[in-house]
Design a protein around this motif. Structure first.
Motif, PDB file in Angstrom:
ATOM      1  N   GLN A 109       1.387 -17.860  16.544  1.00 22.75           N
ATOM      2  CA  GLN A 109      -0.074 -17.930  16.540  1.00 22.75           C
ATOM      3  C   GLN A 109      -0.598 -18.686  15.314  1.00 22.75           C
ATOM      4  O   GLN A 109      -1.524 -18.258  14.636  1.00 22.75           O
ATOM      5  N   ASN A 110       0.045 -19.818  15.051  1.00 23.06           N
ATOM      6  CA  ASN A 110      -0.349 -20.705  13.943  1.00 23.06           C
ATOM      7  C   ASN A 110      -0.208 -20.060  12.573  1.00 23.06           C
ATOM      8  O   ASN A 110      -0.828 -20.509  11.603  1.00 23.06           O
ATOM      9  N   LYS A 111       0.592 -19.023  12.476  1.00 25.67           N
ATOM     10  CA  LYS A 111       0.829 -18.376  11.185  1.00 25.67           C
ATOM     11  C   LYS A 111       2.310 -18.465  10.833  1.00 25.67           C
ATOM     12  O   LYS A 111       3.171 -18.160  11.654  1.00 25.67           O
ATOM     13  N   TYR A 112       2.581 -18.886   9.595  1.00 26.51           N
ATOM     14  CA  TYR A 112       3.956 -18.970   9.120  1.00 26.51           C
ATOM     15  C   TYR A 112       4.463 -17.566   8.805  1.00 26.51           C
ATOM     16  O   TYR A 112       3.682 -16.669   8.443  1.00 26.51           O
ATOM     17  N   ARG A 113       5.782 -17.396   8.928  1.00 28.40           N
ATOM     18  CA  ARG A 113       6.371 -16.069   8.776  1.00 28.40           C
ATOM     19  C   ARG A 113       7.596 -16.130   7.862  1.00 28.40           C
ATOM     20  O   ARG A 113       8.522 -16.889   8.118  1.00 28.40           O
ATOM     21  N   TYR A 114       7.558 -15.335   6.799  1.00 26.09           N
ATOM     22  CA  TYR A 114       8.710 -15.154   5.906  1.00 26.09           C
ATOM     23  C   TYR A 114       9.098 -13.680   5.927  1.00 26.09           C
ATOM     24  O   TYR A 114       8.285 -12.809   6.292  1.00 26.09           O
ATOM     25  N   ARG A 115      10.340 -13.404   5.517  1.00 24.70           N
ATOM     26  CA  ARG A 115      10.764 -12.011   5.453  1.00 24.70           C
ATOM     27  C   ARG A 115      11.687 -11.793   4.251  1.00 24.70           C
ATOM     28  O   ARG A 115      12.356 -12.711   3.789  1.00 24.70           O
ATOM     29  N   MET A 116      11.678 -10.558   3.774  1.00 24.29           N
ATOM     30  CA  MET A 116      12.563 -10.143   2.687  1.00 24.29           C
ATOM     31  C   MET A 116      13.185  -8.809   3.110  1.00 24.29           C
ATOM     32  O   MET A 116      12.472  -7.917   3.587  1.00 24.29           O
ATOM     33  N   ILE A 117      14.501  -8.672   2.948  1.00 24.78           N
ATOM     34  CA  ILE A 117      15.208  -7.475   3.413  1.00 24.78           C
ATOM     35  C   ILE A 117      15.703  -6.663   2.220  1.00 24.78           C
ATOM     36  O   ILE A 117      16.239  -7.210   1.254  1.00 24.78           O
ATOM     37  N   LEU A 118      15.511  -5.359   2.318  1.00 26.47           N
ATOM     38  CA  LEU A 118      15.936  -4.422   1.282  1.00 26.47           C
ATOM     39  C   LEU A 118      16.770  -3.331   1.951  1.00 26.47           C
ATOM     40  O   LEU A 118      16.364  -2.752   2.959  1.00 26.47           O
ATOM     41  N   LYS A 119      17.953  -3.051   1.401  1.00 29.99           N
ATOM     42  CA  LYS A 119      18.828  -2.002   1.933  1.00 29.99           C
ATOM     43  C   LYS A 119      18.971  -0.877   0.916  1.00 29.99           C
ATOM     44  O   LYS A 119      19.166  -1.125  -0.274  1.00 29.99           O
ATOM     45  N   GLY A 120      18.928   0.362   1.410  1.00 31.72           N
ATOM     46  CA  GLY A 120      19.088   1.530   0.551  1.00 31.72           C
ATOM     47  C   GLY A 120      18.442   2.726   1.216  1.00 31.72           C
ATOM     48  O   GLY A 120      17.764   2.594   2.231  1.00 31.72           O
ATOM     49  N   LYS A 121      18.635   3.904   0.670  1.00 30.53           N
ATOM     50  CA  LYS A 121      18.045   5.104   1.245  1.00 30.53           C
ATOM     51  C   LYS A 121      16.588   5.242   0.814  1.00 30.53           C
ATOM     52  O   LYS A 121      16.277   5.216  -0.377  1.00 30.53           O
ATOM     53  N   VAL A 122      15.705   5.394   1.803  1.00 27.52           N
ATOM     54  CA  VAL A 122      14.274   5.529   1.508  1.00 27.52           C
ATOM     55  C   VAL A 122      14.008   6.876   0.843  1.00 27.52           C
ATOM     56  O   VAL A 122      14.433   7.916   1.329  1.00 27.52           O
ATOM     57  N   ASN A 123      13.306   6.845  -0.280  1.00 31.53           N
ATOM     58  CA  ASN A 123      12.833   8.059  -0.936  1.00 31.53           C
ATOM     59  C   ASN A 123      11.468   7.752  -1.546  1.00 31.53           C
ATOM     60  O   ASN A 123      10.989   6.611  -1.509  1.00 31.53           O
ATOM     61  N   LEU A 124      10.830   8.764  -2.105  1.00 31.42           N
ATOM     62  CA  LEU A 124       9.475   8.580  -2.625  1.00 31.42           C
ATOM     63  C   LEU A 124       9.434   7.560  -3.758  1.00 31.42           C
ATOM     64  O   LEU A 124       8.483   6.780  -3.875  1.00 31.42           O
ATOM     65  N   ASP A 135       7.157   4.115  -3.871  1.00 33.10           N
ATOM     66  CA  ASP A 135       6.256   3.808  -4.982  1.00 33.10           C
ATOM     67  C   ASP A 135       6.572   2.447  -5.603  1.00 33.10           C
ATOM     68  O   ASP A 135       5.665   1.716  -6.005  1.00 33.10           O
ATOM     69  N   CYS A 136       7.862   2.105  -5.672  1.00 40.43           N
ATOM     70  CA  CYS A 136       8.260   0.798  -6.223  1.00 40.43           C
ATOM     71  C   CYS A 136       7.726  -0.343  -5.350  1.00 40.43           C
ATOM     72  O   CYS A 136       7.212  -1.351  -5.854  1.00 40.43           O
ATOM     73  N   ILE A 137       7.847  -0.190  -4.021  1.00 39.86           N
ATOM     74  CA  ILE A 137       7.362  -1.233  -3.106  1.00 39.86           C
ATOM     75  C   ILE A 137       5.844  -1.357  -3.212  1.00 39.86           C
ATOM     76  O   ILE A 137       5.299  -2.468  -3.272  1.00 39.86           O
TER      77      ILE A 137
END
Length: 745
Positions: A697-712, A716-718
Motif C-alpha cells: 500500500q505504497n508504504k516501505y517495510r523494514y523489520r528487526m528481530i529480537l530473540k529471548g524470553k519475554v519479561n517485564l 520496558d527496554c523496548i
C-alpha cells in the motif's frame, strides 16, 4: 474526589492518564471502569473515556466530568486486564478496552440503540455490471466511493454502519453516491436473532469410551471444585473431542456456571453452533464478525444479562461479559487465527489462560495437531495431557498415499490432478460418495509474465505480483485489493506472449469441470464467502445436496464433519513448506493431517492422496502416517538448536512508512539503543533489514528481530528504545511490536 481517565483514542500521544474532578452528584455512581464524557482540550465536543482509577487528591485536575454512561461500564478486572495487555502488546489502553465493550458503542450507535426493530440498509441502485464497468473505466474518481461500491458489489445489502466501518467511509460519501443514483437507502425490519432460520433436531449425550471418560473425569474434577487447570486434549481427527466439550459444559451448567467456546474460523462457527443448539437449545449465544453490529450487540446483552449459559465465537469472544465462568474451551488450538494480526496484537490463548486463572476454572485446549509450543508444555507437565487415540463410532483413519508430481510430469501428465487421483475421483462419482480437493491458493493463476522480456505484472502499491482471477477477468493484489483488467499484451515490450503461471482454486475448479463434466462442484475460498451466511450456505449445500466435489482453501480444512466424504486430495502439499517462516514446516504438517481427517469419518473407509514435489520431506512422510509425536520430536530438536519457540520468544519490530530514509534512520537508531541496554547473554538482536514483502500500500517495510524470553524488564527496554527514538521530526513512520507472530513477513 478525582478520577484518573483514559481518553477513548488510538492516538499514541493520548495513551496517558488525565485527572478530572468528580462532581458531588456523581461520587456514588462513578467507579473504576465507568464510561464517562469529558471536555477535552480546546474542543467543544465532549470526548468519551474510561475511569481507570479514583483518588482523593490531584495536582492537575481543573475540569469536571460532564456526564456518565449508565448503560456501559467495565469491571475493575477488565481495567486491570486492559492495562496488562497495553503493556505487553505495546498499544493504547483504550485499544484493549474496546475489545471488552459491546459492538456498536460509538456515539451514533448509543443514540440509536432504542430503535431496535428497524435498521437502515444500503443497496446498489445500478446493476453490478454497470458499476464494475464504471470502476474499470475510471468514471468514479473518489477512492472512498470506489471502496464503498466494491464492498456493495460483493453483498446483497448491508447495514449503513457496517458499510461505513468495512469500507472506512463517512456518511457524506454514501450520501454523494445516493445523490448520483449509485446506491439507495432502505429502512427494513431487523431480524436480530441469528438462529431464526435454524431448525435443528434435539441431540442427547453419547456414551463416552474409556479414553474420553478419563479425560472428562480429570477436567470435570476442576469444574466441580472451582480449580484452575490448563489441559490439552490431544485427539486424532474424529476422536470425539466435541462430545467431551459438550458433556463438560453440561456439568458446568448444572452448577449454574457459564462456558466460553472459541473456534478458529467463521466457517467452523455454524457447524459448532448447530451441535450446541441441538444439545443446549436457547442457552447458546454466538459472537463473530459475520453477524451485523445489531445482532452482535443483542447477543452481547444476552450474555451480560445472564440469559444464556454458553458463548461460542471466534478470537474476540474471549472478552464476552460472562459471569461465574465455569470453563473455557479453545477448539483447534493450533490455529493461527487465535493470534491477532491487528492492534492490539494479542494471543487469545494467553488471555484465556489469564481469565481462567482469575475465574478458578479449567482451560481446555483441543487439537489433533497441537502447536509445538503447547505440546512442549504438556510434555513438561505445565499442561495436563489427555490423549485420544481412537476414532469415535469405531471409524478408522483413512489410507494415505503420497503422489510424486515429478514422476507425473516426467510421464507427460501436465494436469493439476495426478492420474491416480483422477481414477479415485471417478470411483467416488460412480459410488455417489463425496470428494474434497484442497489447494491453499485462491484465484486462477499466481502471476503473469511476459515470455519475451520477462516483465511480471505487479501491484502499483505493493511489491508483490498480481493474481489472475478468471471469473472476474481481473488481476488482483491479495494485500491491498488493487485490481486491473487482464492484459492481452505486455505493457513494456507490447509482445502478445503473455503467460499465466501457477495455480489457484478457480483454475482447479475449471480443470475438474474438464476432466469430470458430469460432476457437481462447489468452491469455498475468500472470493465465494464475502456475503453474510455464505460459509454456512456453502457447507450446507455440499452436505445436504450431496454435491460431488468441494474445492477450497484453508477454510475447508479444520473441524468439518461430512459423513459421505471418503476421498480427500491435497493438490499441492508444498505451498507452505518454503515460506520464510520458522513455522512453515509445522503449518504444512498440520494442514495435511487436518484435511486428511475429513475423509472416512463414519463407517465408509477414507482415502487421502497427497500430491507433492518433495515426497522425501519428513513433514510430508509423517503427515502420511498421522504420526504427530515423531514429527514433534524432530521439530522440537531442530528448534532447540536454532533457538526458536518454545525455547525463546521472537519479538518482531516492524517499521512502516512512505519515507524510506526515515524508516532506515529510526530503525538503525532503535537498534543501537537496544543493543546498548540488552543483556547479550539473554537476548539475540538482529540488525534491521527490509521485510520479505518490502512494500505494501505504497508504504516501505523494514523489520528487526529480537530473540529471548519475554519479561517485564524486556518490555520496558523496548518501550524505552521507542520513546527515545520517536521524535517530533518523525512524520510518517509507524512502529509495531509483535510477540511470537504468526508469520515473519
Amino acid at each position: 474526589m478525582y478520577a484518573e481517565i483514559i481518553i477513548n483514542s488510538n492516538a499514541r500521544a493520548l495513551n496517558r492518564i488525565f485527572d478530572y474532578i468528580i462532581p458531588k452528584e456523581m461520587e456514588t455512581s462513578i467507579k473504576v471502569g465507568s464510561r464517562i464524557f469529558v471536555p477535552f482540550g480546546n474542543g467543544k465536543k465532549l470526548e468519551d473515556g474510561f475511569v481507570i482509577g479514583i483518588k482523593e487528591t490531584s495536582e492537575f485536575a481543573n475540569k469536571k466530568i460532564a456526564k456518565i454512561d449508565e448503560q456501559e461500564s467495565l469491571s475493575e478486572e477488565n481495567v486491570i486486564l486492559a492495562k496488562l495487555m497495553a503493556r505487553k502488546y505495546f498499544c493504547n489502553i483504550s485499544d484493549c478496552i474496546k475489545l471488552m465493550l459491546p459492538p456498536g458503542t460509538g456515539a451514533k450507535e448509543i443514540e440509536n440503540r432504542t430503535k431496535e426493530k428497524t435498521g437502515n440498509f444500503v443497496y446498489l441502485q445500478k446493476t453490478k455490471e454497470e458499476i464494475e464497468k464504471e470502476l474499470v473505466e475510471g468514471t468514479i474518481k473518489s477512492e472512498k466511493q470506489q471502496r464503498a461500491l466494491k464492498v456493495l458489489i460483493k453483498t446483497d445489502g448491508i447495514y449503513i454502519s457496517d458499510l461505513e466501518e468495512i469500507a472506512d467511509v463517512s456518511k457524506s460519501i454514501l450520501q454523494t453516491l445516493n445523490k448520483n443514483n449509485y446506491i439507495k437507502f432502505v429502512s427494513e425490519q431487523i431480524k436480530r436473532n441469528p438462529f431464526i432460520n435454524k431448525n435443528i433436531e434435539r441431540d442427547f449425550p453419547k456414551k463416552l469410551n474409556e479414553e474420553q471418560e478419563r479425560c472428562f473425569n480429570g477436567i470435570n474434577f476442576c469444574i466441580e471444585n472451582s480449580e484452575f487447570s490448563s489441559n490439552l486434549i490431544f485427539g486424532i481427527t474424529g476422536s470425539g473431542k466435541t462430545e467431551i466439550y459438550l458433556q463438560l459444559i453440561a456439568s458446568a451448567i448444572k452448577q449454574n456456571k457459564m462456558a466460553i467456546v472459541l473456534v478458529p474460523e467463521i466457517s467452523l462457527t455454524p457447524q459448532m453452533v448447530d451441535r450446541f443448539l441441538a444439545r443446549f437449545g436457547n442457552q447458546v449465544a454466538v459472537l463473530h464478525s459475520k453477524l451485523s453490529i445489531g445482532e452482535r450487540f443483542d447477543e452481547w446483552q444476552k450474555i451480560k444479562n445472564g440469559e444464556v449459559k454458553i458463548v461460542i465465537g471466534a478470537r474476540s469472544a474471549i472478552f464476552a461479559p460472562v459471569k461465574n465462568l465455569g470453563i473455557i474451551i479453545i477448539d483447534e488450538e493450533h490455529d493461527m487465527s487465535y493470534k491477532s494480526e491487528m492492534t492490539p496484537r494479542y494471543d487469545a490463548k494467553d488471555i484465556a489462560k489469564y481469565i481462567a486463572e482469575k475465574s478458578n476454572c479449567p482451560l481446555v485446549l483441543g487439537s489433533a495437531t497441537p502447536e509445538i509450543t503447547t505440546f512442549y508444555h504438556a510434555k513438561n507437565r505445565d499442561i495436563e495431557l489427555y490423549k485420544l487415540t481412537k476414532r469415535a463410532n469405531n471409524a478408522t483413519l483413512p489410507d494415505v498415499k503420497i503422489i510424486d508430481l515429478r514422476y507425473e510430469l516426467s510421464h507427460g501428465n501436465k494436469s493439476m490432478i495426478s492420474l491416480e487421483l483422477q481414477d479415485e475421483i471417478k470411483k467416488n462419482l460412480q459410488k455417489k460418495e463425496q470428494t474434497i480437493l484442497f489447494l491453499n491458493r485462491r484465484g486462477y493463476s499466481t502471476f503473469i509474465m511476459c515470455r519475451e522480456c520477462g516483465y511480471v505484472a505487479k501491484c502499483k502499491n505493493c511489491n508483490i505480483s498480481l493474481t489472475y482471477h478468471k471469473y472476474e477477468n481481473k488481476l488482483k493484489c491479495h494485500y491491498c485489493g488493487y485490481e486491473i483488467p487482464v492484459m492481452k499484451e505486455c505493457p513494456e515490450c507490447k509482445s502478445p506472449k503473455v503467460k499465466y503461471f501457477g495455480t489457484g482454486t478457480q483454475k482447479l475448479e475449471e480443470e475438474i469441470h474438464k476432466l469430470f463434466p458430469e460432476a457437481t462442484t462447489i468452491r469455498m475460498d475468500i472470493d465465494t464467502v464475502s456475503k453474510k451466511n455464505s460459509h454456512e450456505e456453502i457447507l450446507n449445500k455440499f452436505k445436504n445436496e450431496n454435491i460431488d466435489i468441494l474445492i477450497g482453501t484453508q477454510m475447508i480444512v479444520k473441524g468439518h464433519h461430512f459423513p459421505n466424504v471418503t476421498l480427500v486430495g491435497v493438490v499441492s502439499a508444498d505451498g507452505t513448506l518454503n515460506m520464510e517462516d520458522y513455522k512453515a514446516v509445522e503449518k504444512t504438517f498440520q494442514t495435511i493431517v487436518q484435511v486428511s481427517g475429513r475423509a472416512g469419518r463414519e463407517q465408509k473407509k477414507g482415502r487421502v492422496y497427497i500430491q507433492t514435489y518433495t515426497p522425501e520431506h519428513y513433514a510430508i512422510n509423517l503427515a502420511q502416517k498421522q504420526d504427530y509425536e515423531s514429527f514433534y520430536n524432530l521439530e522440537v530438536d531442530l528448534r532447540k538448536r536454532l533457538k526458536y519457540p518454545p525455547f525463546c520468544d521472537i519479538i518482531l519490530i516492524k517499521f512502516n512508512g512512505k519515507n524510506l530514509s526515515e524508516i532506515q534512520n529510526i530503525s538503525n537508531r532503535m537498534y543501537d539503543t537496544l543493543n546498548k541496554i540488552l543483556d547479550k547473554n539473554q537476548f539475540i538482536l538482529y540488525k534491521p533489514v527490509p521485510s520479505p514483502v518490502d512494500k505494501i500500500q505504497n508504504k516501505y517495510r523494514y523489520r528487526m528481530i529480537l530473540k529471548g524470553k519475554v519479561n517485564l524488564k524486556l518490555l520496558d527496554c523496548i518501550k524505552y528504545s521507542m520513546t527515545e527514538n520517536i521524535t517530533s521530526k518523525i512524520k510518517e513512520t509507524t512502529i509495531t511490536v509483535d510477540i511470537n507472530p504468526n508469520n515473519m513477513m
